[in-house]
Design an enzyme around this catalytic site. Structure first.
Site, PDB file in Angstrom:
ATOM      1  CG  LEU A   7      -1.960  -1.169   1.229  1.00  0.00           C
ATOM      2  CD1 LEU A   7      -2.822  -1.097   2.485  1.00  0.00           C
ATOM      3  CD2 LEU A   7      -2.844  -1.176  -0.014  1.00  0.00           C
ATOM      4  CG  ASP A  27      -7.702   5.078  21.248  1.00  0.00           C
ATOM      5  OD1 ASP A  27      -7.462   4.326  20.283  1.00  0.00           O
ATOM      6  OD2 ASP A  27      -7.070   5.014  22.317  1.00  0.00           O
ATOM      7  CE1 TYR A  80      -1.657   3.720  14.076  1.00  0.00           C
ATOM      8  CE2 TYR A  80      -2.544   4.541  16.156  1.00  0.00           C
ATOM      9  CZ  TYR A  80      -2.643   3.714  15.056  1.00  0.00           C
ATOM     10  OH  TYR A  80      -3.729   2.894  14.928  1.00  0.00           O
TER      11      TYR A  80
HETATM   12  N1  LIG Z   1      -3.986  -2.128  17.305  1.00  0.00           N
HETATM   13  C1  LIG Z   1      -4.643  -1.200  18.001  1.00  0.00           C
HETATM   14  O1  LIG Z   1      -4.544  -1.122  19.223  1.00  0.00           O
HETATM   15  C2  LIG Z   1      -5.560  -0.230  17.281  1.00  0.00           C
HETATM   16  C3  LIG Z   1      -6.208   0.763  18.043  1.00  0.00           C
HETATM   17  C4  LIG Z   1      -7.059   1.647  17.385  1.00  0.00           C
HETATM   18  C5  LIG Z   1      -7.247   1.545  16.026  1.00  0.00           C
HETATM   19  N2  LIG Z   1      -6.576   0.580  15.315  1.00  0.00           N
HETATM   20  C6  LIG Z   1      -6.781   0.525  13.869  1.00  0.00           C
HETATM   21  O2  LIG Z   1      -7.468  -0.693  13.595  1.00  0.00           O
HETATM   22  C7  LIG Z   1      -7.066  -1.181  12.295  1.00  0.00           C
HETATM   23  C8  LIG Z   1      -6.630  -2.627  12.409  1.00  0.00           C
HETATM   24  O3  LIG Z   1      -5.518  -2.696  13.302  1.00  0.00           O
HETATM   25  P1  LIG Z   1      -4.763  -4.058  13.625  1.00  0.00           P
HETATM   26  O4  LIG Z   1      -4.408  -4.012  15.061  1.00  0.00           O
HETATM   27  O5  LIG Z   1      -5.523  -5.214  13.071  1.00  0.00           O
HETATM   28  O6  LIG Z   1      -3.425  -3.847  12.784  1.00  0.00           O
HETATM   29  P2  LIG Z   1      -2.247  -4.906  12.495  1.00  0.00           P
HETATM   30  O7  LIG Z   1      -2.483  -6.180  13.191  1.00  0.00           O
HETATM   31  O8  LIG Z   1      -0.967  -4.167  12.711  1.00  0.00           O
HETATM   32  O9  LIG Z   1      -2.443  -5.169  10.947  1.00  0.00           O
HETATM   33  C9  LIG Z   1      -2.169  -4.182   9.997  1.00  0.00           C
HETATM   34  C10 LIG Z   1      -1.956  -4.857   8.683  1.00  0.00           C
HETATM   35  O10 LIG Z   1      -1.573  -3.835   7.741  1.00  0.00           O
HETATM   36  C11 LIG Z   1      -0.592  -4.382   6.923  1.00  0.00           C
HETATM   37  N3  LIG Z   1       0.281  -3.404   6.322  1.00  0.00           N
HETATM   38  C12 LIG Z   1       1.166  -2.570   6.942  1.00  0.00           C
HETATM   39  N4  LIG Z   1       1.882  -1.902   6.019  1.00  0.00           N
HETATM   40  C13 LIG Z   1       1.444  -2.316   4.803  1.00  0.00           C
HETATM   41  C14 LIG Z   1       1.806  -2.006   3.477  1.00  0.00           C
HETATM   42  N5  LIG Z   1       2.784  -1.142   3.186  1.00  0.00           N
HETATM   43  N6  LIG Z   1       1.146  -2.624   2.462  1.00  0.00           N
HETATM   44  C15 LIG Z   1       0.177  -3.528   2.739  1.00  0.00           C
HETATM   45  N7  LIG Z   1      -0.207  -3.874   3.964  1.00  0.00           N
HETATM   46  C16 LIG Z   1       0.423  -3.269   4.997  1.00  0.00           C
HETATM   47  C17 LIG Z   1       0.231  -5.273   7.816  1.00  0.00           C
HETATM   48  O11 LIG Z   1       0.936  -6.180   7.012  1.00  0.00           O
HETATM   49  P3  LIG Z   1       2.058  -7.168   7.618  1.00  0.00           P
HETATM   50  O12 LIG Z   1       1.254  -8.257   8.293  1.00  0.00           O
HETATM   51  O13 LIG Z   1       2.804  -7.622   6.428  1.00  0.00           O
HETATM   52  O14 LIG Z   1       2.858  -6.331   8.564  1.00  0.00           O
HETATM   53  C18 LIG Z   1      -0.838  -5.901   8.684  1.00  0.00           C
HETATM   54  O15 LIG Z   1      -1.313  -7.107   8.113  1.00  0.00           O
HETATM   55  C19 LIG Z   1      -5.988  -0.213  11.816  1.00  0.00           C
HETATM   56  O16 LIG Z   1      -6.564   0.767  11.003  1.00  0.00           O
HETATM   57  C20 LIG Z   1      -5.486   0.439  13.089  1.00  0.00           C
HETATM   58  O17 LIG Z   1      -4.938   1.726  12.835  1.00  0.00           O
HETATM   59  C21 LIG Z   1      -5.748  -0.310  15.924  1.00  0.00           C
END
Ligand SMILES: NC(=O)c1ccc[n+]([C@@H]2O[C@H](COP(=O)([O-])OP(=O)(O)OC[C@H]3O[C@@H](n4cnc5c(N)ncnc54)[C@H](OP(=O)(O)O)[C@@H]3O)[C@@H](O)[C@H]2O)c1
Length: 298
Positions: A36, A101, A124
């Site tokens: 991406l 958040d 972030y």
């Molecule tokens: N985690 C939290 O506590 C939290 C809190 C609030 C909101 N959110 C939001 O909730 C959503 C889901 O979060 P999550 O915790 O499921 O995130 P995650 O587990 O970190 O997963 C993010 C995914 O994005 C992929 N990604 C990163 N860079 C990329 C690139 N250049 N091209 C393609 N794919 C890429 C990663 O790929 P790889 O597997 O290859 O690294 C990973 O599979 C996100 O929008 C996050 O900002 C998360």
């Protein structure tokens, strides 16, 4: 319905895939299939798939690392999100995205609503806020679900870290002055699939584009969450841990500052869509059940 799903290797993407498959034909892509950080790759992908819904859980989520990888964080969390939303607009597709958040500074007394002014404390949060604005500026159809403290049965997250530490150490010291709602990927995936289901057949004015807070109900601190995790897992795990001590954020310095108050008000989501996510404790019980199930099957 043809659904394009990004981030299939992520915590949320992993749990979204099977549930979205019940709603239509899903084309899921991981980073290996579409990086991406390439605008051209995104445009090519959307043109090939021609989805009616794009669901985008992919994000740059390394909060501390973002402080030194600013450009990459913005490329994924802002530029890529905006490009996907624009390509969705051209197709008349719905774009479903997730934000955080951490767009807020945490100084508010009480839960944040969608009309509160964002003021991120870290890169972030700023990159996710820029993404929200890039999506909105396309003028297309979109839902941005702002959520918090995301964890699940897979990937790298607070629950799995606490479980590992509880096996290794007698005492854990966990931040006790940041308040938020731990929100499970199972609940978020379930809610998203339900929205996608509602989407088929609905017209835009009953489904207004915008930002919606979508977190688990009720709130706790990281320390409260850690204690609940240990309690929930203790009966079947071999834990060394005897004590979980609450500490202040200043005793656990991190490269990125975090808001003290991360609690989001979910009224807009509930009033618009007619359902809500479980309270965080019920969400935790559901994830623990899922972990046990997966372990018994492996
Ligand atoms: N985690 C939290 O506590 C939290 C809190 C609030 C909101 N959110 C939001 O909730 C959503 C889901 O979060 P999550 O915790 O499921 O995130 P995650 O587990 O970190 O997963 C993010 C995914 O994005 C992929 N990604 C990163 N860079 C990329 C690139 N250049 N091209 C393609 N794919 C890429 C990663 O790929 P790889 O597997 O290859 O690294 C990973 O599979 C996100 O929008 C996050 O900002 C998360």
């Amino acid at each position: 319905m043809r659904i394009l799903l990004t981030g299939t290797q992520g915590q949320l993407g992993t749990d979204l895939l099977p549930l979205l498959k019940q709603q239509g034909e899903v084309v899921g892509v991981s980073r290996a299939q579409c990086d991406l950080s390439s605008v051209d790759a995104i445009k090519k992908l959307v043109a090939e798939v021609r989805p009616s819904v794009i669901v985008n859980p992919a994000a740059y989520t390394a909060v501390n690392e973002a402080e030194v990888q600013r450009d990459l964080a913005y490329a994924i969390n802002s530029t890529a999100a905006g490009v996907m939303a624009e390509e969705a607009r051209k197709l008349g597709a719905m774009f479903i995205h997730y934000s955080t958040d951490y767009v807020f500074d945490g100084n508010k007394v009480g839960a944040y609503t969608e009309s509160d002014e964002p003021q991120p404390l870290n890169v972030y949060g700023a990159s996710k806020l820029a993404g929200e604005r890039a999506i909105a500026s396309t003028g297309g159809r979109y839902l941005i679900l702002r959520t918090s403290w995301v964890y699940g049965a897979n990937g790298s997250n607070f629950l799995l870290t606490i479980r590992r530490l509880a096996r290794e150490r007698k005492e854990l010291r966990v931040v006790d002055d940041q308040v938020g709602a731990p929100t499970s990927t199972l609940q978020l995936a379930w809610a998203t699939a339900r929205l996608v289901k509602q989407l088929s057949g609905k017209i835009e004015d009953v489904f207004p584009s915008g930002i919606y807070h979508a977190t688990a109900g009720d709130s706790t601190t990281w320390c409260g969450f850690a204690r609940a995790i240990v309690e929930a897992l203790r009966d079947q795990d071999t834990f060394k841990v005897e004590q979980i001590l609450g500490i202040s954020s200043s005793e656990y310095p991190t490269p990125a500052r975090r808001p003290l108050n991360s609690v989001l008000c979910n009224n807009k989501f509930e009033n618009t869509f007619g359902f809500k996510l479980h309270g965080w404790q019920a969400g935790l019980a559901e994830v623990v059940h899922e972990i046990r199930l997966r372990e018994s099957q492996s």
